[in-house]
Design a protein around this motif. Structure first.
Motif, PDB file in Angstrom:
ATOM      1  N   HIS A  96       0.625  -0.956   0.013  1.00  0.00           N
ATOM      2  CA  HIS A  96       0.090  -0.118   0.068  1.00  0.00           C
ATOM      3  C   HIS A  96       1.038   1.126   0.466  1.00  0.00           C
ATOM      4  CE1 HIS A  96      -3.089   1.976   0.013  1.00  0.00           C
ATOM      5  NE2 HIS A  96      -4.197   2.661   1.870  1.00  0.00           N
ATOM      6  N   LYS A 123     -10.876  -0.321   6.520  1.00  0.00           N
ATOM      7  CA  LYS A 123     -11.384   0.979   7.284  1.00  0.00           C
ATOM      8  C   LYS A 123     -12.311   1.332   7.630  1.00  0.00           C
ATOM      9  CE  LYS A 123      -9.222   4.791   6.154  1.00  0.00           C
ATOM     10  NZ  LYS A 123      -8.881   6.759   5.625  1.00  0.00           N
ATOM     11  N   ARG A 146      -9.944  -1.551  12.945  1.00  0.00           N
ATOM     12  CA  ARG A 146      -8.793  -1.559  13.624  1.00  0.00           C
ATOM     13  C   ARG A 146      -8.205  -1.355  15.564  1.00  0.00           C
ATOM     14  NH1 ARG A 146      -5.498   2.485   9.106  1.00  0.00           N
ATOM     15  NH2 ARG A 146      -7.915   3.492   9.504  1.00  0.00           N
ATOM     16  N   THR A 178      -2.312   0.830   6.338  1.00  0.00           N
ATOM     17  CA  THR A 178      -2.452   1.595   6.319  1.00  0.00           C
ATOM     18  C   THR A 178      -1.013   2.244   4.740  1.00  0.00           C
ATOM     19  OG1 THR A 178      -1.887   4.378   6.946  1.00  0.00           O
ATOM     20  CG2 THR A 178      -0.102   2.450   8.087  1.00  0.00           C
ATOM     21  N   ASP A 361      -7.398   9.389   2.854  1.00  0.00           N
ATOM     22  CA  ASP A 361      -6.797   9.029   4.205  1.00  0.00           C
ATOM     23  C   ASP A 361      -7.409  10.039   5.366  1.00  0.00           C
ATOM     24  OD1 ASP A 361      -5.559   7.366   2.327  1.00  0.00           O
ATOM     25  OD2 ASP A 361      -3.831   7.431   1.761  1.00  0.00           O
TER      26      ASP A 361
HETATM   27  C1  LIG Z   1     -15.282   8.343 -12.397  1.00  0.00           C
HETATM   28  C2  LIG Z   1     -13.984   9.482 -11.657  1.00  0.00           C
HETATM   29  C3  LIG Z   1     -14.612   9.974 -10.346  1.00  0.00           C
HETATM   30  C4  LIG Z   1     -13.787  10.775  -9.499  1.00  0.00           C
HETATM   31  C5  LIG Z   1     -12.704  10.171  -8.656  1.00  0.00           C
HETATM   32  C6  LIG Z   1     -14.186   9.595  -7.208  1.00  0.00           C
HETATM   33  C7  LIG Z   1     -13.861   8.886  -5.954  1.00  0.00           C
HETATM   34  C8  LIG Z   1     -13.460   8.131  -5.621  1.00  0.00           C
HETATM   35  C9  LIG Z   1     -12.837   7.443  -4.127  1.00  0.00           C
HETATM   36  C10 LIG Z   1     -13.040   6.433  -3.643  1.00  0.00           C
HETATM   37  C11 LIG Z   1     -12.460   5.460  -3.174  1.00  0.00           C
HETATM   38  C12 LIG Z   1     -12.191   4.240  -1.580  1.00  0.00           C
HETATM   39  C13 LIG Z   1     -10.526   4.504  -1.577  1.00  0.00           C
HETATM   40  C14 LIG Z   1      -9.623   5.004  -0.953  1.00  0.00           C
HETATM   41  C15 LIG Z   1      -8.312   4.749  -0.105  1.00  0.00           C
HETATM   42  C16 LIG Z   1      -8.475   4.382   0.730  1.00  0.00           C
HETATM   43  O1  LIG Z   1      -8.540   5.892   1.543  1.00  0.00           O
HETATM   44  O2  LIG Z   1      -7.326   3.763   1.663  1.00  0.00           O
HETATM   45  C17 LIG Z   1      -7.450   4.303   3.105  1.00  0.00           C
HETATM   46  C18 LIG Z   1      -6.369   3.444   3.214  1.00  0.00           C
HETATM   47  O3  LIG Z   1      -4.918   4.536   2.991  1.00  0.00           O
HETATM   48  C19 LIG Z   1      -4.855   3.365   5.241  1.00  0.00           C
HETATM   49  O4  LIG Z   1      -6.069   5.116   5.049  1.00  0.00           O
HETATM   50  P1  LIG Z   1      -5.149   5.322   6.610  1.00  0.00           P
HETATM   51  O5  LIG Z   1      -4.670   4.288   7.418  1.00  0.00           O
HETATM   52  O6  LIG Z   1      -6.089   5.972   7.152  1.00  0.00           O
HETATM   53  O7  LIG Z   1      -4.515   6.999   6.630  1.00  0.00           O
END
Ligand SMILES: CCCCCCCCCCCCCCCC(=O)OC[C@@H](O)COP(=O)(O)O
Ligand SMILES: CC/C=C\C/C=C\C/C=C\C/C=C\C/C=C\C/C=C\CCC(=O)SCCNC(=O)CCNC(=O)[C@H](O)C(C)(C)COP(=O)(O)OP(=O)(O)OC[C@H]1O[C@@H](n2cnc3c(N)ncnc32)[C@H](O)[C@@H]1OP(=O)(O)O
Length: 365
Positions: A96, A123, A146, A178, A361
């Motif tokens: 990651h 998470k 977590r 993370t 994040d």
């Molecule tokens: C089609 C175009 C769309 C335009 C944008 C839309 C965006 C939606 C994005 C949603 C994706 C969800 C994934 C998020 C990834 C994420 O957030 O991972 C968390 C980890 O790092 C751990 O986090 P941390 O330990 O709290 O830093």
């Protein structure tokens, strides 16, 4: 910069993409809600419908990566394992390190036909993100707080529920828990030192409990662990905003298929096994840094038209009424309508900046 490339960097284009994504996502969320009564009558049918509905949402993001930005994803893997991808349930262990690593993961899911059904140990905070989080609820995504004392029971139960899942799925585990930053790396290497474990250069120390509970509870339903190591060419650190701006990246993914039977059942042995795996992953990243490629032959599946077809379908469906609305707005000249439209555009702009600016994040835990 060519005209098309310039167009891709324009805010109006991003606004339109986000409008289609958010509105189609909310429509899908409502449709998912409508499948609730079906759960009590025919659970497997409700699950199959939800898999297809989820595909409508996640494939739009894959389309932006594959077709809008034209990014490429290369797969390094053993030719003997290749025919099994997409034909069996598997636990995917991925590093990651990048904002869009999940999106590259989704791209491979799409190419092997498991995008709608694939899952992750995520998470809990992500469950509240509109569209994606709500969609995940119906997909039976496993959420964790977590806090092991609370997670051990709920995570095990949610994994058990997947035993009779009617579609093939990949279950993604970010064992590092993370995303990699130099500061988190420093802290985690101190933990490694106190535990007498070998230091890692490219990874955080893996959290072993989630892996152990996943392997134990998916025994019998998942056939293998796909040890996956991802990196980007030219030392790029890709972002969602870059993708939206049409920037082309090149991802390289190295996958090793490890049969689940070969992973120890005992918790301590399983933890030691995972630490060893991360040491190997570290050596693959070192090789990539030195040579620009992973071991093993290239067996890349090419992109399919379905993500583009789905994206065009939703765009046509939702841009037509928007066009009518705008025409009406211009012809009416009403101050109230114009103000409401400006407010809508500002809200959409803010949403797109939050979602694509990588700040997910930073959402409070
Ligand atoms: C089609 C175009 C769309 C335009 C944008 C839309 C965006 C939606 C994005 C949603 C994706 C969800 C994934 C998020 C990834 C994420 O957030 O991972 C968390 C980890 O790092 C751990 O986090 P941390 O330990 O709290 O830093
Ligand atoms: C062919 C192609 C193949 C592959 C294609 C690739 C992928 C496609 C697959 C699927 C795609 C599907 C979906 C993807 C879509 C989107 C994904 C987006 C986002 C999700 C991202 C997240 O949300 S990541 C965060 C959540 N997940 C996790 O945290 C998982 C890992 N964590 C765990 O497993 C944890 O153990 C836990 C959560 C279960 C419990 O955590 P808790 O903290 O309570 O317990 P721990 O045991 O982990 O911690 C205590 C022990 O840890 C030691 N410690 C303390 N500090 C540290 C430190 N900094 N680093 C390491 N260890 C530390 C501490 O000493 C304790 O140790 P003990 O020995 O005492 O146990």
């Amino acid at each position: 910069m060519g005209l098309l490339q310039l167009l891709k960097t324009q805010f109006l284009c991003h606004l339109i993409i986000c409008y289609v994504f958010v509105l189609s996502g909310l429509i899908v969320n409502v449709l998912q809600l409508c499948t609730l009564p079906l759960w009590f009558v025919n659970k497997q049918l409700a699950r199959r419908i939800n898999v297809r509905l989820c595909y409508c949402i996640s494939s739009q993001m894959v389309a932006v990566l594959e077709w809008w930005s034209g990014s490429e994803c290369t797969l390094y893997t053993d030719p003997k394992s290749y025919p099994l991808y997409g034909k069996e349930n598997a636990i995917v262990v991925l590093n990651h390190s990048f904002e869009i690593d999940f999106l590259c993961g989704w791209t491979f899911c799409e190419r092997f036909g498991v995008l709608g059904s694939s899952k992750v140990l995520a998470k809990k905070e992500l469950a509240y993100v509109p569209v994606i989080g709500w969609m995940w609820y119906f997909l039976e995504i496993v959420f964790c707080k977590r806090k092991w004392e609370e997670d051990r029971r709920t995570v095990a139960q949610d994994l058990q529920n997947l035993k009779d899942y009617p579609e093939k799925f990949w279950f993604l585990l970010y064992c590092e828990g993370t995303r990699f930053t130099p500061k988190k790396h420093q802290i985690s290497m101190k933990v490694a030192e106190t535990k007498g474990l070998a230091k890692l250069k490219y990874h955080l120390l893996p959290r072993t409990k989630g892996f152990w509970v996943t392997v134990q509870n998916l025994r019998g339903s998942a056939a293998a662990v796909y040890d996956s190591t991802l990196n980007f060419r030219n030392n790029e650190t890709p972002t969602l905003l870059g993708i939206l701006n049409g920037k082309k990246y090149h991802a390289d993914l190295y996958v090793r298929r490890i049969p689940l039977e070969s992973i120890p059942e005992d918790e301590a042995e399983c933890a030691a096994w995972l630490h060893k795996l991360y040491q190997e992953k570290d050596s693959f990243q070192e090789q990539y840094a030195q040579t620009g490629h992973y071991p093993g032959p290239i067996m890349s599946p090419s992109r399919r038209p379905w993500t583009l077809i789905n994206w065009l379908f939703w765009s046509c469906l939702l841009l037509y009424p928007l066009g009518l609305l705008l025409a009406q707005l211009i012809s009416s000249g009403s101050m109230l309508t114009i103000l409401a439209s400006v407010a809508f555009c500002s809200a959409a702009d803010l949403t797109s900046q939050i979602l694509s600016g990588g700040s997910l994040d930073d959402w409070p835990d």
